[in-house]
Structures are given as C-alpha cells and as structure tokens.
Design a protein around this motif. Sequence first.
Motif, PDB file in Angstrom:
ATOM      1  N   GLY A  71      46.318  36.583   7.779  1.00 24.63           N
ATOM      2  CA  GLY A  71      46.006  37.076   9.119  1.00 24.63           C
ATOM      3  C   GLY A  71      47.182  37.010  10.075  1.00 24.63           C
ATOM      4  N   ARG A  72      48.239  36.299   9.691  1.00 24.09           N
ATOM      5  CA  ARG A  72      49.412  36.119  10.546  1.00 24.09           C
ATOM      6  C   ARG A  72      49.972  37.410  11.104  1.00 24.09           C
ATOM      7  NH1 ARG A  72      52.479  31.349  10.644  1.00 24.09           N
ATOM      8  NH2 ARG A  72      51.657  29.959   9.076  1.00 24.09           N
ATOM      9  N   SER A  73      49.937  38.448  10.271  1.00 24.03           N
ATOM     10  CA  SER A  73      50.586  39.694  10.677  1.00 24.03           C
ATOM     11  C   SER A  73      49.632  40.625  11.425  1.00 24.03           C
ATOM     12  CB  SER A  73      51.142  40.402   9.433  1.00 24.03           C
ATOM     13  OG  SER A  73      50.088  40.532   8.512  1.00 24.03           O
ATOM     14  N   MET A  74      48.388  40.208  11.606  1.00 24.88           N
ATOM     15  CA  MET A  74      47.447  41.096  12.296  1.00 24.88           C
ATOM     16  C   MET A  74      47.688  41.038  13.803  1.00 24.88           C
ATOM     17  SD  MET A  74      43.876  40.372  10.385  1.00 24.88           S
ATOM     18  CE  MET A  74      43.512  41.120   8.822  1.00 24.88           C
ATOM     19  N   GLN A  75      47.572  42.200  14.437  1.00 24.54           N
ATOM     20  CA  GLN A  75      47.927  42.259  15.859  1.00 24.54           C
ATOM     21  C   GLN A  75      47.002  41.403  16.733  1.00 24.54           C
ATOM     22  OE1 GLN A  75      47.745  46.154  17.550  1.00 24.54           O
ATOM     23  NE2 GLN A  75      48.696  45.512  19.467  1.00 24.54           N
ATOM     24  N   HIS A  76      45.705  41.556  16.559  1.00 27.19           N
ATOM     25  CA  HIS A  76      44.773  40.829  17.418  1.00 27.19           C
ATOM     26  C   HIS A  76      44.159  39.624  16.720  1.00 27.19           C
ATOM     27  CE1 HIS A  76      45.142  43.970  20.373  1.00 27.19           C
ATOM     28  NE2 HIS A  76      44.881  44.882  19.442  1.00 27.19           N
ATOM     29  N   ALA A  77      43.898  39.772  15.419  1.00 26.37           N
ATOM     30  CA  ALA A  77      43.168  38.704  14.721  1.00 26.37           C
ATOM     31  C   ALA A  77      44.077  37.543  14.315  1.00 26.37           C
ATOM     32  CB  ALA A  77      42.452  39.279  13.502  1.00 26.37           C
ATOM     33  N   ALA A  81      42.878  33.839  13.051  1.00 30.40           N
ATOM     34  CA  ALA A  81      43.314  33.332  11.747  1.00 30.40           C
ATOM     35  C   ALA A  81      44.001  31.983  11.927  1.00 30.40           C
ATOM     36  CB  ALA A  81      44.265  34.339  11.090  1.00 30.40           C
ATOM     37  N   GLY A  82      44.892  31.910  12.906  1.00 25.88           N
ATOM     38  CA  GLY A  82      45.630  30.664  13.165  1.00 25.88           C
ATOM     39  C   GLY A  82      44.689  29.543  13.564  1.00 25.88           C
ATOM     40  N   CYS A  83      43.749  29.854  14.432  1.00 27.31           N
ATOM     41  CA  CYS A  83      42.810  28.830  14.900  1.00 27.31           C
ATOM     42  C   CYS A  83      41.983  28.292  13.735  1.00 27.31           C
ATOM     43  CB  CYS A  83      41.878  29.423  15.959  1.00 27.31           C
ATOM     44  SG  CYS A  83      42.715  29.693  17.529  1.00 27.31           S
ATOM     45  N   ALA A  84      41.441  29.204  12.926  1.00 23.53           N
ATOM     46  CA  ALA A  84      40.589  28.767  11.817  1.00 23.53           C
ATOM     47  C   ALA A  84      41.397  27.965  10.803  1.00 23.53           C
ATOM     48  CB  ALA A  84      39.951  29.986  11.150  1.00 23.53           C
ATOM     49  N   ALA A  85      42.612  28.450  10.482  1.00 23.64           N
ATOM     50  CA  ALA A  85      43.433  27.769   9.477  1.00 23.64           C
ATOM     51  C   ALA A  85      43.803  26.357   9.955  1.00 23.64           C
ATOM     52  CB  ALA A  85      44.701  28.583   9.202  1.00 23.64           C
ATOM     53  N   LEU A  86      44.194  26.248  11.211  1.00 29.84           N
ATOM     54  CA  LEU A  86      44.674  24.943  11.693  1.00 29.84           C
ATOM     55  C   LEU A  86      43.532  23.976  11.981  1.00 29.84           C
ATOM     56  CD1 LEU A  86      47.541  26.408  13.859  1.00 29.84           C
ATOM     57  CD2 LEU A  86      47.812  24.971  11.825  1.00 29.84           C
ATOM     58  N   LYS A 144      48.905  24.775  18.775  1.00 29.92           N
ATOM     59  CA  LYS A 144      49.573  24.941  17.472  1.00 29.92           C
ATOM     60  C   LYS A 144      49.416  26.361  16.951  1.00 29.92           C
ATOM     61  CE  LYS A 144      50.188  21.117  14.374  1.00 29.92           C
ATOM     62  NZ  LYS A 144      49.528  20.182  13.492  1.00 29.92           N
ATOM     63  N   ALA A 145      48.224  26.918  17.139  1.00 29.25           N
ATOM     64  CA  ALA A 145      47.980  28.296  16.681  1.00 29.25           C
ATOM     65  C   ALA A 145      48.890  29.259  17.442  1.00 29.25           C
ATOM     66  CB  ALA A 145      46.512  28.676  16.886  1.00 29.25           C
ATOM     67  N   GLU A 146      49.049  29.039  18.728  1.00 28.60           N
ATOM     68  CA  GLU A 146      49.943  29.889  19.531  1.00 28.60           C
ATOM     69  C   GLU A 146      51.382  29.765  19.017  1.00 28.60           C
ATOM     70  OE1 GLU A 146      48.917  31.814  22.208  1.00 28.60           O
ATOM     71  OE2 GLU A 146      50.932  32.505  22.696  1.00 28.60           O
ATOM     72  N   GLN A 147      51.775  28.548  18.698  1.00 30.56           N
ATOM     73  CA  GLN A 147      53.150  28.324  18.224  1.00 30.56           C
ATOM     74  C   GLN A 147      53.351  28.913  16.828  1.00 30.56           C
ATOM     75  OE1 GLN A 147      53.392  24.029  18.539  1.00 30.56           O
ATOM     76  NE2 GLN A 147      54.143  24.116  20.645  1.00 30.56           N
ATOM     77  N   GLU A 148      52.428  28.630  15.922  1.00 34.46           N
ATOM     78  CA  GLU A 148      52.666  28.983  14.518  1.00 34.46           C
ATOM     79  C   GLU A 148      52.223  30.401  14.157  1.00 34.46           C
ATOM     80  OE1 GLU A 148      51.248  25.974  11.845  1.00 34.46           O
ATOM     81  OE2 GLU A 148      52.126  24.364  13.048  1.00 34.46           O
ATOM     82  N   TYR A 149      51.244  30.936  14.856  1.00 33.82           N
ATOM     83  CA  TYR A 149      50.760  32.274  14.507  1.00 33.82           C
ATOM     84  C   TYR A 149      51.176  33.348  15.498  1.00 33.82           C
ATOM     85  CZ  TYR A 149      48.103  30.770  10.447  1.00 33.82           C
ATOM     86  OH  TYR A 149      47.755  30.283   9.211  1.00 33.82           O
TER      87      TYR A 149
END
Length: 372
Positions: A71-77, A81-86, A144-149
Amino acid sequence: MNKEYLYRVSAAGRVNLIGEHVDYCGGKVLPCALTLKNTVLARPNGENVLRISWADLPGEAVLDLEKLEDGRSMQHAKYHAGCAALWRKAGHKVVGCDLRMDCTVPYGSGLSSSAAIEVSTIAALATVAGETFDPVEVALTAQKAEQEYAGVNCGIMDQYASARGKAGHALLLDCSTLAVEYIPVELGDCTLVIADCKKPHSLVTSKYNERRGEVEEALRLLKKRIPASSLSEVQPYMLEEYKTLLPAVVYRRAKHVVEECERVRRAAQLLREGDIAGFGQLLNASHASLRDLYEVTGKELDSLAHAAQSHPACLGSRMTGAGFGGCTVSVVRKEGVEEFKEFVAERYARETGYRAAFYDSEIGDGIVVEKL
Ligand code: GLA
C-alpha cells in the motif's frame, strides 16, 4: 447507508496557535483541535482485507492485511496501509473491515488532514477489533505512519492534537515529555480566523525534511560545547555565545527555534492572563521569525499575514503548520471579522493573483468513538 456500519470514529484537524517548527526539537507547542475532522464509518467484513472508500473520491482501495507494505505506493490509501501495518507491528489486533472516510479538513491546507485521517483510522481499527486504546499510543503510531509511509519526518504535534484535543482549549504540549496542559482559549471580544492562501504547494515534504536536517546539524555542533539533548534546552544567550560554531544558515534556523520556544512560554502565560493584545503581538513576531530566520513562509503566506496584520481589527496573525503554503491564523475582533475578511481577500488577490479561502471552525475534540 450509515446503518450498515457499526461505528463512527472521528479525529480532528488542528490549527497551531504558536510554537512552529519546534516540536521535533523537543519544544512546547500550542495547537488546538478543530471541528474540521476526518470521520470513519467502520464495520468488520469477515475477509482478510481493509476496504477503504471515500465520500469525496471515486472508487475504493483494497488492502490485503498480509501485504500491507504494497500500500506504500498508493496515493490515498498509503496512510491507511501504514496505520494498519504499524498498529499491528505494535502488537495490536487488526481485523478485516470496511472503512469509509469523510474528511472535512481541506486536503493540503496545512490543517493536518493527514493526521486526522491517520489517527481516526487507527482508532477505528482498534474499535472494530474490540480493543480499547490509549490515544497517546494512537498518536505515536500515526506519527510513524506519516514518517514511514508518507515520507514526512514530522514531529508529534499534529497527531497528538488530533487525538487528544479538547473543545474550547489549546494544548500546551511539551514535545520532550508528551505532558500536556489544557489552556482555555478565551479571547474575549476576539475570535480566531483561519485563512488559506490556496497556493498549490508541492515541495513541502522535501523542504520540511531539509529544515529538520538543519536543526539536527545545529544541535550536533552545539553539543560540542553545551550538554543539551535537544535544541529546546538551549537558551537564546547560549546560542549567541556559541554562534561561531554554526554555519550562517544553520545559526538562523537554530535562532528561530530557541526564540520560538521562548515565545510559546510567554504566549501560554498571556493566554492564561487574558492578555490577548500581548498574545497577538507574539503571533506577529513568530511569523516574522518563520519568514526571516526559518524561511518557510514564501510570498503568498507573507502577503496573507501582512494584510491581516495591517487591518485595525486584527491583534496578530501568522502562518500555521509546516509553511510553504497552507494557512494563516489571526486573532480578530468579532465585530470587525467580515470587514477584515474582505480587506484581506482583496489585498491578497491583488498582490498574488490567488483567492484566499476562509474556514469556519470551532475548537473541537480529538478522537470521538460512537457505536451506531
Ligand atoms: C507539520 C508537522 C508538525 C510540525 C509542523 C511545524 O505540521 O507535521 O510535526 O513540525 O509542521 O510546526
């Protein structure tokens, strides 16, 4: 349609009153959560996927819970993706669910739409999984999601305000300890006016990360002489004493940070005392420092803030958020608000060619969870 969903979970956008570009230096900041917010309607779907849809965007995104990295490369999602993964990585249960987003924080306005989306998404994931959550942990995971994703090396201010804001109050947040003091925002015959310069800003991420690098460099160099663990511990006089250790640009960035930290202390005190005129002057001083020392304003935000500052109903105005576009926040006498808006919009349009937008928002709450 709402009936099919089991929960409504929201988190706030924010406006920062003062304390700009100091959160990642361990300083104190003074943001308020807004009633502009992101609302998530949520229900479990019995599948191993997150299905994300938006009230204002077509289509949907489907994220496989076993391949959230994709999901990293998705524009909106990418945010979801980052939130759920982290959140999962932090040891929490994430179950397949449908999440429908409705965001009233204008995107890219510097009012933290992304924090509102991240924080409400994590709170919704926890709620659907039947977990209670600690809003501070939610905020830290969202950061973290903002930083990493999303690739922004941001501080904690936006996500914290989004999660823990309180109607009618500003949060005096110590970004070193995460201790918070709620200060009532009682402006007497004045009110806050938020204006968007509406300039498309594409370089925010790279410029933001560059500034962060510069102040890290300042701390690294100052540490040779001062036993400080963050720049917010450095007093203005100490910086002057060791000025020669720093390249000129790095010195200017550090000077903004140490003086802004001082302004936050004074601003919180003036707000407690009800000295709104004094508070307004600190907003003006903060803008000048962000313009001249931190260099994150630009022609449009300067035009908008200067027009505001020159109107007789205005007690103070400054850019808010990361800068390079986005919004200003002004303290304006209530009886003069309409005239103020007309004056600012007209002068700003004449100077820049852009049409400013004004947002109606109160100071709202952070995370709100409702069972439908
Ligand atoms: C952005 C970041 C925050 C903060 C501000 C500037 O909003 O997300 O962490 O650094 O810029 O004060």
